[in-house]
Write a protein that holds these residues in place. Structure first.
Motif, PDB file in Angstrom:
ATOM      1  N   ALA A 153       0.834  -1.199   0.000  1.00 39.53           N
ATOM      2  CA  ALA A 153       0.000   0.000   0.000  1.00 39.53           C
ATOM      3  C   ALA A 153       0.873   1.256   0.000  1.00 39.53           C
ATOM      4  O   ALA A 153       1.984   1.256   0.562  1.00 39.53           O
ATOM      5  CB  ALA A 153      -0.923  -0.002   1.208  1.00 39.53           C
ATOM      6  N   PRO A 154       0.386   2.339  -0.631  1.00 42.70           N
ATOM      7  CA  PRO A 154       1.193   3.565  -0.747  1.00 42.70           C
ATOM      8  C   PRO A 154       1.502   4.256   0.572  1.00 42.70           C
ATOM      9  O   PRO A 154       2.417   5.072   0.637  1.00 42.70           O
ATOM     10  CB  PRO A 154       0.342   4.461  -1.653  1.00 42.70           C
ATOM     11  N   ASN A 155       0.755   3.965   1.632  1.00 44.60           N
ATOM     12  CA  ASN A 155       1.039   4.590   2.934  1.00 44.60           C
ATOM     13  C   ASN A 155       2.082   3.815   3.737  1.00 44.60           C
ATOM     14  O   ASN A 155       2.279   4.067   4.924  1.00 44.60           O
ATOM     15  CB  ASN A 155      -0.244   4.730   3.753  1.00 44.60           C
ATOM     16  N   SER A 156       2.773   2.892   3.082  1.00 48.34           N
ATOM     17  CA  SER A 156       3.819   2.113   3.730  1.00 48.34           C
ATOM     18  C   SER A 156       5.136   2.883   3.736  1.00 48.34           C
ATOM     19  O   SER A 156       5.377   3.753   2.896  1.00 48.34           O
ATOM     20  CB  SER A 156       4.019   0.778   3.006  1.00 48.34           C
ATOM     21  N   VAL A 157       5.989   2.535   4.684  1.00 48.98           N
ATOM     22  CA  VAL A 157       7.326   3.124   4.766  1.00 48.98           C
ATOM     23  C   VAL A 157       8.331   1.978   4.785  1.00 48.98           C
ATOM     24  O   VAL A 157       8.500   1.294   5.793  1.00 48.98           O
ATOM     25  CB  VAL A 157       7.499   4.004   6.022  1.00 48.98           C
ATOM     26  N   LEU A 158       8.991   1.761   3.656  1.00 45.50           N
ATOM     27  CA  LEU A 158       9.998   0.705   3.550  1.00 45.50           C
ATOM     28  C   LEU A 158      11.398   1.213   3.869  1.00 45.50           C
ATOM     29  O   LEU A 158      12.316   0.416   4.067  1.00 45.50           O
ATOM     30  CB  LEU A 158       9.976   0.075   2.155  1.00 45.50           C
ATOM     31  N   CYS A 159      11.571   2.534   3.880  1.00 42.05           N
ATOM     32  CA  CYS A 159      12.878   3.076   4.235  1.00 42.05           C
ATOM     33  C   CYS A 159      12.722   4.511   4.728  1.00 42.05           C
ATOM     34  O   CYS A 159      11.769   5.205   4.388  1.00 42.05           O
ATOM     35  CB  CYS A 159      13.841   3.019   3.048  1.00 42.05           C
ATOM     36  N   ASN A 160      13.662   4.903   5.565  1.00 39.03           N
ATOM     37  CA  ASN A 160      13.816   6.304   5.941  1.00 39.03           C
ATOM     38  C   ASN A 160      15.305   6.607   5.910  1.00 39.03           C
ATOM     39  O   ASN A 160      16.069   5.896   5.241  1.00 39.03           O
ATOM     40  CB  ASN A 160      13.176   6.605   7.299  1.00 39.03           C
ATOM     41  N   GLU A 161      15.736   7.636   6.602  1.00 39.81           N
ATOM     42  CA  GLU A 161      17.149   7.994   6.555  1.00 39.81           C
ATOM     43  C   GLU A 161      18.027   6.951   7.233  1.00 39.81           C
ATOM     44  O   GLU A 161      19.231   6.894   6.982  1.00 39.81           O
ATOM     45  CB  GLU A 161      17.378   9.360   7.223  1.00 39.81           C
ATOM     46  N   ASP A 162      17.430   6.095   8.088  1.00 36.41           N
ATOM     47  CA  ASP A 162      18.227   5.185   8.904  1.00 36.41           C
ATOM     48  C   ASP A 162      18.203   3.738   8.434  1.00 36.41           C
ATOM     49  O   ASP A 162      19.250   3.083   8.389  1.00 36.41           O
ATOM     50  CB  ASP A 162      17.735   5.231  10.354  1.00 36.41           C
ATOM     51  N   ILE A 163      17.029   3.224   8.110  1.00 36.36           N
ATOM     52  CA  ILE A 163      16.933   1.797   7.783  1.00 36.36           C
ATOM     53  C   ILE A 163      16.154   1.571   6.495  1.00 36.36           C
ATOM     54  O   ILE A 163      15.450   2.457   6.008  1.00 36.36           O
ATOM     55  CB  ILE A 163      16.273   0.994   8.926  1.00 36.36           C
ATOM     56  N   GLU A 164      16.289   0.351   5.968  1.00 35.58           N
ATOM     57  CA  GLU A 164      15.544  -0.065   4.787  1.00 35.58           C
ATOM     58  C   GLU A 164      15.037  -1.482   5.005  1.00 35.58           C
ATOM     59  O   GLU A 164      15.769  -2.351   5.487  1.00 35.58           O
ATOM     60  CB  GLU A 164      16.430  -0.017   3.548  1.00 35.58           C
ATOM     61  N   VAL A 165      13.768  -1.723   4.661  1.00 32.88           N
ATOM     62  CA  VAL A 165      13.127  -3.019   4.872  1.00 32.88           C
ATOM     63  C   VAL A 165      12.993  -3.752   3.543  1.00 32.88           C
ATOM     64  O   VAL A 165      12.571  -3.168   2.539  1.00 32.88           O
ATOM     65  CB  VAL A 165      11.725  -2.840   5.499  1.00 32.88           C
ATOM     66  N   SER A 166      13.373  -5.008   3.525  1.00 32.49           N
ATOM     67  CA  SER A 166      13.149  -5.858   2.353  1.00 32.49           C
ATOM     68  C   SER A 166      12.527  -7.162   2.834  1.00 32.49           C
ATOM     69  O   SER A 166      12.536  -7.474   4.030  1.00 32.49           O
ATOM     70  CB  SER A 166      14.456  -6.128   1.601  1.00 32.49           C
ATOM     71  N   MET A 167      11.989  -7.935   1.927  1.00 30.98           N
ATOM     72  CA  MET A 167      11.309  -9.159   2.316  1.00 30.98           C
ATOM     73  C   MET A 167      11.397 -10.197   1.189  1.00 30.98           C
ATOM     74  O   MET A 167      11.638  -9.863   0.028  1.00 30.98           O
ATOM     75  CB  MET A 167       9.846  -8.882   2.676  1.00 30.98           C
ATOM     76  N   GLU A 168      11.191 -11.459   1.554  1.00 37.52           N
ATOM     77  CA  GLU A 168      11.181 -12.543   0.580  1.00 37.52           C
ATOM     78  C   GLU A 168      10.172 -13.591   1.028  1.00 37.52           C
ATOM     79  O   GLU A 168       9.919 -13.766   2.229  1.00 37.52           O
ATOM     80  CB  GLU A 168      12.564 -13.175   0.438  1.00 37.52           C
ATOM     81  N   ILE A 169       9.588 -14.277   0.046  1.00 34.67           N
ATOM     82  CA  ILE A 169       8.634 -15.343   0.320  1.00 34.67           C
ATOM     83  C   ILE A 169       9.277 -16.665  -0.066  1.00 34.67           C
ATOM     84  O   ILE A 169       9.743 -16.831  -1.192  1.00 34.67           O
ATOM     85  CB  ILE A 169       7.318 -15.131  -0.456  1.00 34.67           C
TER      86      ILE A 169
END
Length: 423
Positions: A153-169
């Motif tokens: 969804a567009p209101n998600s935050v996958l990264c900011n100045e400090d961290i970045e989130v990734s995922m795998e299935i």
């Protein structure tokens, strides 16, 4: 003491010959270290200069000094990070004690662009790679499998100045009902159906400083149930007997809007006993995990939906698959009744959903802090939903874009059951 003085003297005199940062302890030990970061209580470092290297730590009281490869010497007992420029009003608000949920509007223009790019990459259009000999079957034969593609969804935050989130299935394979689940690193998308599908999130430290992941406020939410990544526990062992205890503390999740009762704390204590006349060692699980600068931490995988027979949504069922090898495997099946108004799913059908009408939704909340005591915690939320459903028949029918999060499901035509919604 004499031995320590001699070693320290030799280290200081010959330090310019070293091409790497060195840590010298008060016991006289010297070792190479990378990505050194000095906190309030510990000195953090890695043994290799790689993103997935495990972060090590040593108490500052055990360290004599750090010798940088440029010859600079640091007395860690007197070291304090250089004062930073006065923060902006936004930065000040983010550093207030407590938990702050980060929103896309809180991001800088540059970081927001990076966040939008990550979401766009996962939400890219889905395309089939259909063999020429199968083209004539499209729309004429029923689908036997389906590609279920997840969107963010567009209101998600996958990264900011400090961290970045990734995922795998991938899948969480179990050889039997009582055996522990093992994370299958290989992609299994072309098996008969998705077997025990799981999801694993990774957190990357984008900064040159150590960050602190707060597992007690990090959650994966699916089917209305939230799973906390921190399970407080202790294990006591001795050479004659052992006893295990667990302290199961539910986190206060209502403040983040991810389930649970607002303002309450669920708790329980289960202790296994034993007796011993010898010294015992007790190990406690970690609530706070340090992430080295520019490194990545992979969280424990979670079942994408559950690990029991359940209806995930209307027409979508999670059920045990009987195998000759007696393995404990669940599969996902979507039902499209031929007697329903929408009819069966045909080979080549492509149904598209959005965050509002999607019948399947999940979310993930990761909490971190810039300080060891985690008095000020930032939470990045990400919201997942079923974005596309594509019907296919043959194992050679692949999806072109490998950046898409997807799993395969079985397609059924049970006239007595409700149909999965088409869009």
């Amino acid at each position: 003491m004499k031995r320590l003085s001699i070693i320290a003297f030799m280290f200081l005199c010959t330090g310019s010959a070293f091409a790497q940062d060195r840590v010298i302890t008060k016991d006289g030990d010297v070792f190479e270290a990378y990505r050194i970061d000095i906190g309030d209580t510990y000195l953090y470092y890695t043994k290799e200069d790689k993103d997935d290297t495990v972060l090590q730590k040593i108490a500052k009281t055990d360290v004599l000094m750090v010798k940088k490869k440029d010859g600079t010497k640091i007395d860690v007992t007197e070291y304090a990070p250089a004062s930073a420029p006065k923060p902006t009003a936004q930065a000040e608000s983010n550093e207030q004690p407590g938990i702050t949920q980060v929103k896309p509007d809180d991001l800088s223009a540059e970081t927001k662009a990076a966040n939008d790019a990550l979401i766009k990459k996962i939400n890219a259009p889905v395309e089939f790679d259909v063999k020429e000999k199968h083209q004539e079957d499209i729309g004429k034969k029923e689908a036997t499998f389906g590609y279920a593609c997840l969107g963010i969804a567009p209101n998600s935050v996958l990264c900011n100045e400090d961290i970045e989130v990734s995922m795998e299935i991938r899948r969480l394979y179990k050889a039997s009902k009582k055996s522990p689940a093992g994370w299958d690193g290989g992609r299994y998308a072309y098996s008969l159906v998705s077997e025990n599908p799981g999801i694993r999130f990774s957190i990357k430290n984008r900064t040159s400083k150590t960050l602190y992941l707060d597992l007690a406020n990090t959650f994966y939410v699916t089917m209305g149930q939230s799973t906390c990544y921190y399970i407080p526990s202790s294990t006591t062992t001795s050479n004659t007997s052992s006893g295990g205890g667990s302290v199961n503390l539910g986190a206060i999740t209502g403040a983040l809007g991810i389930g649970g009762t607002v303002g309450t704390l669920a708790n329980g204590v289960n202790v296994g006993g034993g007796s011993s006349n010898t010294t015992s060692n007790t190990t406690f699980s970690q609530r706070i995990i340090a992430i080295a600068p520019l490194s990545t931490v992979k969280l424990s995988p979670q079942y994408l939906f559950c690990n029991e027979e359940k209806d995930i949504s209307t027409g979508l069922k999670y059920r045990l698959v009987k195998r000759m090898d007696r393995s404990y495997i669940y599969g996902i099946y979507a039902n499209f009744s031929s007697e329903s108004q929408a009819g069966t799913m045909m080979y080549g059908d492509h149904y598209v959903y959005n965050p509002e009408n999607s019948p399947v939704k999940m979310s993930f909340f990761v909490a971190y802090s810039k300080t060891e005591n985690s008095t000020s915690t930032n939470v990045l939320p990400s919201y997942f939903y079923l974005k596309d459903m594509l019907g296919y028949r043959y194992y050679s029918d692949n999806i072109k874009n490998n950046d898409i999060l997807f799993l395969t499901i079985g397609i059924t035509d049970n006239k007595r059951r409700d149909s999965f919604p088409k869009q």
